[in-house]
Design an enzyme around this catalytic site. Sequence first.
Site, PDB file in Angstrom:
ATOM      1  N   ASN A 166       0.844  -1.189   0.000  1.00  0.00           N
ATOM      2  CA  ASN A 166       0.000   0.000   0.000  1.00  0.00           C
ATOM      3  C   ASN A 166       0.884   1.247   0.000  1.00  0.00           C
ATOM      4  O   ASN A 166       1.948   1.290   0.625  1.00  0.00           O
ATOM      5  CB  ASN A 166      -1.005   0.008   1.159  1.00  0.00           C
ATOM      6  N   GLU A 197       0.319   5.141   0.672  1.00  0.00           N
ATOM      7  CA  GLU A 197      -0.612   6.171   1.140  1.00  0.00           C
ATOM      8  C   GLU A 197      -0.161   7.559   0.699  1.00  0.00           C
ATOM      9  O   GLU A 197       0.963   7.754   0.219  1.00  0.00           O
ATOM     10  CB  GLU A 197      -0.737   6.089   2.664  1.00  0.00           C
ATOM     11  N   CYS A 241      -3.924   0.640  -2.809  1.00  0.00           N
ATOM     12  CA  CYS A 241      -3.822  -0.595  -2.030  1.00  0.00           C
ATOM     13  C   CYS A 241      -2.712  -1.499  -2.576  1.00  0.00           C
ATOM     14  O   CYS A 241      -2.338  -1.411  -3.752  1.00  0.00           O
ATOM     15  CB  CYS A 241      -5.124  -1.372  -2.081  1.00  0.00           C
ATOM     16  N   GLU A 277      -2.827  -4.661  -3.281  1.00  0.00           N
ATOM     17  CA  GLU A 277      -3.269  -5.563  -4.336  1.00  0.00           C
ATOM     18  C   GLU A 277      -3.242  -4.873  -5.693  1.00  0.00           C
ATOM     19  O   GLU A 277      -2.785  -5.433  -6.696  1.00  0.00           O
ATOM     20  CB  GLU A 277      -4.705  -6.049  -4.061  1.00  0.00           C
ATOM     21  N   CYS A 297     -10.187  -5.093  -0.246  1.00  0.00           N
ATOM     22  CA  CYS A 297     -11.294  -4.124  -0.256  1.00  0.00           C
ATOM     23  C   CYS A 297     -12.111  -4.268  -1.552  1.00  0.00           C
ATOM     24  O   CYS A 297     -11.700  -4.925  -2.512  1.00  0.00           O
ATOM     25  CB  CYS A 297     -10.768  -2.700  -0.103  1.00  0.00           C
ATOM     26  N   CYS A 337     -10.384  -3.222  -4.861  1.00  0.00           N
ATOM     27  CA  CYS A 337      -9.409  -4.200  -5.354  1.00  0.00           C
ATOM     28  C   CYS A 337     -10.108  -5.419  -5.937  1.00  0.00           C
ATOM     29  O   CYS A 337      -9.659  -5.987  -6.932  1.00  0.00           O
ATOM     30  CB  CYS A 337      -8.450  -4.594  -4.240  1.00  0.00           C
TER      31      CYS A 337
END
Length: 131
Positions: free
Chosen positions: A42, A44, A53, A55, A86, A89
Amino acid sequence: MNPNELIEAAFQALEHAHAPYSEYRVGAALLCADGTVFKGCNVENASYGLTNCAERTAIFSAIAAGQREFAAMAIAASGDSTPYPCGACRQVMVEFFQQDFPVYVARSDGHDTITLGKLLPNSFKFGDTDA
Ligand code: THU
């Protein structure tokens, strides 16, 4: 490659997470049909909504490298909860993976295996019909 090797790669990927805001580190490892593994973490941002993310980082890296056939993905995260992907993803996974695609969600004490079809049934695909 067995699931445990791919999970180990996901834990390695987690070490590169840029997560100063949530302090929740996620790693993903995507196994391609040719045996290549793409890792993602991830990433940010101070503008929170721009966060990517783990993934999707792995998937986009593989796509950008020319890969189109995929075999499995492992996901690992800091903390004790099982790191299910999530919704965003899951939708990106549907773009590139089949319904029976295996996703290994790892904890420090083991992992669960779930298919993409279970993660996102009746998913949106452009031009899909019910027929
Ligand atoms: N995160 C992921 O990397 N993958 C997911 O499937 C869910 C959430 C990240 C995004 C953010 O950096 C942190 O976890 C907290 O939401």
